[in-house]
Design an enzyme around this catalytic site. Structure first.
Site, PDB file in Angstrom:
ATOM      1  N   SER A  27       0.894  -1.201   0.005  1.00  0.00           N
ATOM      2  CA  SER A  27       0.072  -0.157  -0.043  1.00  0.00           C
ATOM      3  C   SER A  27       0.919   1.281  -0.125  1.00  0.00           C
ATOM      4  O   SER A  27       1.956   1.094   0.768  1.00  0.00           O
ATOM      5  CB  SER A  27      -0.810   0.102   1.440  1.00  0.00           C
ATOM      6  OG  SER A  27      -1.195   1.328   1.573  1.00  0.00           O
ATOM      7  N   TYR A  87      -1.856   0.240  10.076  1.00  0.00           N
ATOM      8  CA  TYR A  87      -2.178  -0.310   8.794  1.00  0.00           C
ATOM      9  C   TYR A  87      -0.962  -0.417   7.879  1.00  0.00           C
ATOM     10  O   TYR A  87      -0.349  -1.350   7.342  1.00  0.00           O
ATOM     11  CB  TYR A  87      -3.150   0.284   8.109  1.00  0.00           C
ATOM     12  CG  TYR A  87      -3.259  -0.276   6.656  1.00  0.00           C
ATOM     13  CD1 TYR A  87      -3.878  -1.325   6.388  1.00  0.00           C
ATOM     14  CD2 TYR A  87      -3.168   0.542   5.370  1.00  0.00           C
ATOM     15  CE1 TYR A  87      -4.048  -2.159   5.190  1.00  0.00           C
ATOM     16  CE2 TYR A  87      -3.065   0.274   4.197  1.00  0.00           C
ATOM     17  CZ  TYR A  87      -3.572  -0.991   4.025  1.00  0.00           C
ATOM     18  OH  TYR A  87      -3.772  -1.511   2.817  1.00  0.00           O
ATOM     19  N   LYS A 133       2.229  -3.311   6.286  1.00  0.00           N
ATOM     20  CA  LYS A 133       2.639  -3.413   5.013  1.00  0.00           C
ATOM     21  C   LYS A 133       4.232  -3.458   4.954  1.00  0.00           C
ATOM     22  O   LYS A 133       4.905  -4.111   4.460  1.00  0.00           O
ATOM     23  CB  LYS A 133       2.061  -2.408   4.302  1.00  0.00           C
ATOM     24  CG  LYS A 133       0.313  -2.720   3.969  1.00  0.00           C
ATOM     25  CD  LYS A 133       0.050  -4.106   3.396  1.00  0.00           C
ATOM     26  CE  LYS A 133      -1.444  -4.399   3.532  1.00  0.00           C
ATOM     27  NZ  LYS A 133      -2.011  -5.297   2.873  1.00  0.00           N
TER      28      LYS A 133
HETATM   29  N1  UFG Z   1     -12.609  11.087   3.366  1.00  0.00           N
HETATM   30  C1  UFG Z   1     -13.677  11.910   3.946  1.00  0.00           C
HETATM   31  N2  UFG Z   1     -14.825  11.299   4.177  1.00  0.00           N
HETATM   32  C2  UFG Z   1     -15.382  10.126   4.125  1.00  0.00           C
HETATM   33  C3  UFG Z   1     -14.366   9.347   3.694  1.00  0.00           C
HETATM   34  C4  UFG Z   1     -12.921   9.627   3.577  1.00  0.00           C
HETATM   35  O1  UFG Z   1     -13.551  13.024   3.839  1.00  0.00           O
HETATM   36  O2  UFG Z   1     -16.563   9.909   4.450  1.00  0.00           O
HETATM   37  C5  UFG Z   1     -11.431  11.525   3.133  1.00  0.00           C
HETATM   38  C6  UFG Z   1     -10.209  10.813   4.023  1.00  0.00           C
HETATM   39  O3  UFG Z   1      -9.894  11.631   5.076  1.00  0.00           O
HETATM   40  C7  UFG Z   1      -9.068  10.914   3.003  1.00  0.00           C
HETATM   41  C8  UFG Z   1      -9.610  10.777   1.499  1.00  0.00           C
HETATM   42  O4  UFG Z   1     -11.115  11.152   1.852  1.00  0.00           O
HETATM   43  O5  UFG Z   1      -8.376  12.139   2.919  1.00  0.00           O
HETATM   44  C9  UFG Z   1      -9.636   9.371   0.980  1.00  0.00           C
HETATM   45  O6  UFG Z   1     -10.042   8.256   1.833  1.00  0.00           O
HETATM   46  P1  UFG Z   1      -9.983   6.942   1.881  1.00  0.00           P
HETATM   47  O7  UFG Z   1     -10.796   6.238   3.189  1.00  0.00           O
HETATM   48  O8  UFG Z   1     -11.153   6.773   0.645  1.00  0.00           O
HETATM   49  O9  UFG Z   1      -8.865   6.306   1.452  1.00  0.00           O
HETATM   50  P2  UFG Z   1      -7.304   6.502   2.229  1.00  0.00           P
HETATM   51  O10 UFG Z   1      -6.716   7.337   1.672  1.00  0.00           O
HETATM   52  O11 UFG Z   1      -7.505   6.619   3.675  1.00  0.00           O
HETATM   53  O12 UFG Z   1      -6.862   5.005   2.382  1.00  0.00           O
HETATM   54  C10 UFG Z   1      -6.754   4.193   1.041  1.00  0.00           C
HETATM   55  C11 UFG Z   1      -6.832   2.628   1.549  1.00  0.00           C
HETATM   56  C12 UFG Z   1      -5.574   2.223   2.216  1.00  0.00           C
HETATM   57  C13 UFG Z   1      -4.261   3.007   1.376  1.00  0.00           C
HETATM   58  C14 UFG Z   1      -4.502   4.359   1.019  1.00  0.00           C
HETATM   59  C15 UFG Z   1      -3.367   4.798   0.267  1.00  0.00           C
HETATM   60  O13 UFG Z   1      -8.051   2.469   2.196  1.00  0.00           O
HETATM   61  O14 UFG Z   1      -5.649   0.952   2.401  1.00  0.00           O
HETATM   62  O15 UFG Z   1      -5.672   4.518   0.352  1.00  0.00           O
HETATM   63  O16 UFG Z   1      -3.491   6.059  -0.592  1.00  0.00           O
HETATM   64  F1  UFG Z   1      -3.300   2.706   2.277  1.00  0.00           F
END
Ligand code: UFG
Length: 329
Positions: A120, A144, A148
């Site tokens: 990741s 998490y 990895k």
């Molecule tokens: N976000 C919101 N509101 C929500 C959900 C998410 O504002 O309801 C924001 C988060 O704070 C973040 C962005 O949208 O800034 C993306 O969030 P995601 O949860 O969609 O994805 P992440 O970036 O947290 O994580 C994902 C995967 C991980 C991986 C990561 C690498 O879930 O496994 O991308 O970029 F490590």
């Protein structure tokens, strides 16, 4: 090129990325074996010969490996939620690291040496360089991401003494769904931005929260490199074929090399769905790096990976079609 009918075993092959990869492998003529606990998410449709098993059940996993003798293992099975990993770190170390060690141990016993690992972008933490190359320092900011990094270290050390041949694929933000409509994200409690926004558009969730608007980015919200799950599935096949023919270890970023802010994603979801849903700006979510964009030079050069679905609108459209279909059932 690997021979047709090469036997490929997927852990987590009924999950989101695993199920799409299993479908593509089947289309390419590979024989697919799946081990999946069906927890916490599951596809209703399987491509391949299916064993319902948790990787913690080492003896049973060993039995399957002995019986099936796959040439290569694609290891998708893992917990994937950054916020959950902060709340329940041991669960993540136990499953993502502990059970990977059990799998590697079973593979060693049977003499299976080829391994593709679902890593990741979380390994980079808050990177110093954007787009981030594979050579960047690994300094995760959540458990998490730590899991990895730990598995990557194990693989690197094993590869040094030729105990394994591996490709580690560092996924950026995987999104989208099978454009043929058969498969899609199956999380029971989705935390991912695109899926949550679509569920709000559908009326399943009352409003969407934007976690943090004070990040050092042009519009104050986090920027991510969203990659279509089918392009990622294709990257697995190329990685596998490379490994089986060259037996050289690789670590590769999987992303498009461009990013979208949370606000940009929200406005694209509104445009695609035609629903002007409620959005609330709240505080930052712990463990979120401000910007994550892949430098994808290496995967394009070495694997000749050429993405076919590089459009945020298409990613959202495919996921929306999938979401709408879930209501019909
Ligand atoms: N976000 C919101 N509101 C929500 C959900 C998410 O504002 O309801 C924001 C988060 O704070 C973040 C962005 O949208 O800034 C993306 O969030 P995601 O949860 O969609 O994805 P992440 O970036 O947290 O994580 C994902 C995967 C991980 C991986 C990561 C690498 O879930 O496994 O991308 O970029 F490590």
């Amino acid at each position: 090129m690997a021979n047709l009918k090469t036997k490929v075993l997927l852990t987590g092959g009924a999950g989101y990325i695993g199920s799409h990869t299993a479908k593509l492998l089947t289309k390419h003529g590979y024989e697919v074996i799946i081990i999946d606990s069906l927890f916490p998410s599951q596809s209703k449709k399987f491509y391949g010969n299916f064993y319902k098993l948790d990787l913690a059940e080492e003896e049973k996993v060993l039995e399957v490996l002995r019986k099936e003798k796959p040439e290569i293992v694609l290891h998708f099975a893992a917990f994937i939620s950054v916020p959950e990993s902060i709340e329940k770190p041991f669960l993540y170390y136990e499953n993502n690291v502990g059970n990977t060690i059990k799998l590697l141990s079973a593979m060693k016993k049977v003499g299976i040496k080829n391994f593709i690992f679902s890593s990741s972008a979380a390994v980079y933490g808050i990177p110093d360089i954007i787009p981030v190359p594979e050579t960047a320092e690994l300094k995760p900011i959540n458990p998490y991401g730590e899991t990895k990094v730990m598995v990557e270290k194990i693989l690197k050390d094993m590869a040094r003494v030729k105990e394994i041949n591996y490709v580690s694929l560092r996924y950026f933000n995987v999104a989208g769904a099978d454009p043929e409509g058969e498969l899609g994200p199956t999380y029971k409690q989705p935390t991912h931005l695109i899926i949550r926004a679509l569920k709000v558009a559908k009326g399943e969730i009352p409003y969407l929260e934007i976690y943090g608007t004070d990040y050092p980015t042009p519009d104050g919200t986090c920027i991510r490199d969203y990659i279509h799950v089918m392009d990622l599935a294709e990257a697995h096949i190329l990685a596998m074929e490379y490994l089986l023919s060259k037996r050289e270890n690789l670590v590769l970023n999987c992303g498009y090399g461009r990013g979208f802010s949370v606000r940009e994603v929200v406005s694209t979801v509104k445009k695609v769905t035609g629903v002007d849903f409620k959005v609330i700006e709240t505080s930052r979510r712990p463990g979120d790096p401000p910007i994550l964009i892949a430098d994808n030079t290496k995967i394009k050069e070495i694997l000749k990976w050429r993405p076919k679905y590089n459009s945020l609108e298409d990613i959202i459209k495919d996921t929306w079609q999938w979401e709408l279909k879930q209501n019909e059932n």
